[in-house]
Design a protein around this motif. Sequence first.
Motif, PDB file in Angstrom:
ATOM      1  N   ALA A 149      43.700  25.441  39.375  1.00 21.87           N
ATOM      2  CA  ALA A 149      43.095  24.522  38.406  1.00 21.87           C
ATOM      3  C   ALA A 149      42.569  25.254  37.172  1.00 21.87           C
ATOM      4  N   GLY A 150      42.230  26.530  37.314  1.00 25.80           N
ATOM      5  CA  GLY A 150      41.787  27.332  36.177  1.00 25.80           C
ATOM      6  C   GLY A 150      40.330  27.171  35.796  1.00 25.80           C
ATOM      7  N   GLU A 169      34.828  36.602  32.443  1.00 24.95           N
ATOM      8  CA  GLU A 169      34.443  37.981  32.741  1.00 24.95           C
ATOM      9  C   GLU A 169      34.708  38.321  34.202  1.00 24.95           C
ATOM     10  N   LEU A 170      34.770  37.288  35.052  1.00 26.66           N
ATOM     11  CA  LEU A 170      34.898  37.491  36.491  1.00 26.66           C
ATOM     12  C   LEU A 170      36.245  37.068  37.065  1.00 26.66           C
ATOM     13  N   PHE A 171      36.956  36.174  36.360  1.00 22.93           N
ATOM     14  CA  PHE A 171      38.198  35.618  36.893  1.00 22.93           C
ATOM     15  C   PHE A 171      39.318  35.692  35.876  1.00 22.93           C
ATOM     16  N   THR A 172      40.523  35.731  36.386  1.00 22.67           N
ATOM     17  CA  THR A 172      41.729  35.591  35.585  1.00 22.67           C
ATOM     18  C   THR A 172      42.721  34.811  36.438  1.00 22.67           C
ATOM     19  N   GLN A 173      43.897  34.549  35.892  1.00 25.28           N
ATOM     20  CA  GLN A 173      44.935  33.887  36.671  1.00 25.28           C
ATOM     21  C   GLN A 173      46.139  34.795  36.763  1.00 25.28           C
ATOM     22  N   GLY A 174      46.746  34.830  37.943  1.00 25.54           N
ATOM     23  CA  GLY A 174      47.921  35.656  38.168  1.00 25.54           C
ATOM     24  C   GLY A 174      49.170  35.018  37.589  1.00 25.54           C
ATOM     25  N   ILE A 178      36.097  29.362  46.190  1.00 21.83           N
ATOM     26  CA  ILE A 178      35.315  30.520  45.746  1.00 21.83           C
ATOM     27  C   ILE A 178      33.967  30.528  46.446  1.00 21.83           C
ATOM     28  N   ARG A 179      33.541  31.723  46.828  1.00 19.00           N
ATOM     29  CA  ARG A 179      32.191  31.876  47.361  1.00 19.00           C
ATOM     30  C   ARG A 179      31.625  33.212  46.889  1.00 19.00           C
ATOM     31  N   GLY A 197      44.143  31.717  40.830  1.00 17.99           N
ATOM     32  CA  GLY A 197      43.001  32.511  40.409  1.00 17.99           C
ATOM     33  C   GLY A 197      42.970  33.890  41.035  1.00 17.99           C
ATOM     34  N   LEU A 198      42.435  34.826  40.271  1.00 16.04           N
ATOM     35  CA  LEU A 198      42.212  36.194  40.734  1.00 16.04           C
ATOM     36  C   LEU A 198      40.810  36.610  40.324  1.00 16.04           C
TER      37      LEU A 198
END
Length: 74
Positions: free
Chosen positions: A13-14, A22-27, A59-60, A32-33
């Motif tokens: 979903a992004g 700063e914490l996530f990107t998408q592969g 996410i946790r 999500g990564l």
Amino acid sequence: MRIVLDAERCVGAGQCEATAPELFTQGDDGLGLVRDRPVTPELLGPAREAVDRCPVRAIRIESSVRTGWARGAG
């Protein structure tokens, strides 16, 4: 603290990257990564917001500090 993203639950979903780039990107697959960096006090708010905005709860945030003894430990 560290962020854990369950890749099996992620639907791409992004919202994580939009909320906390700063914490996530998408592969390349669109999922999500988590970026390889610690969750500093300044990033804890955006990290919590990303947890709340994830539509599939993939996410946790986990504490990286042990607070007690493991059962059976010497």
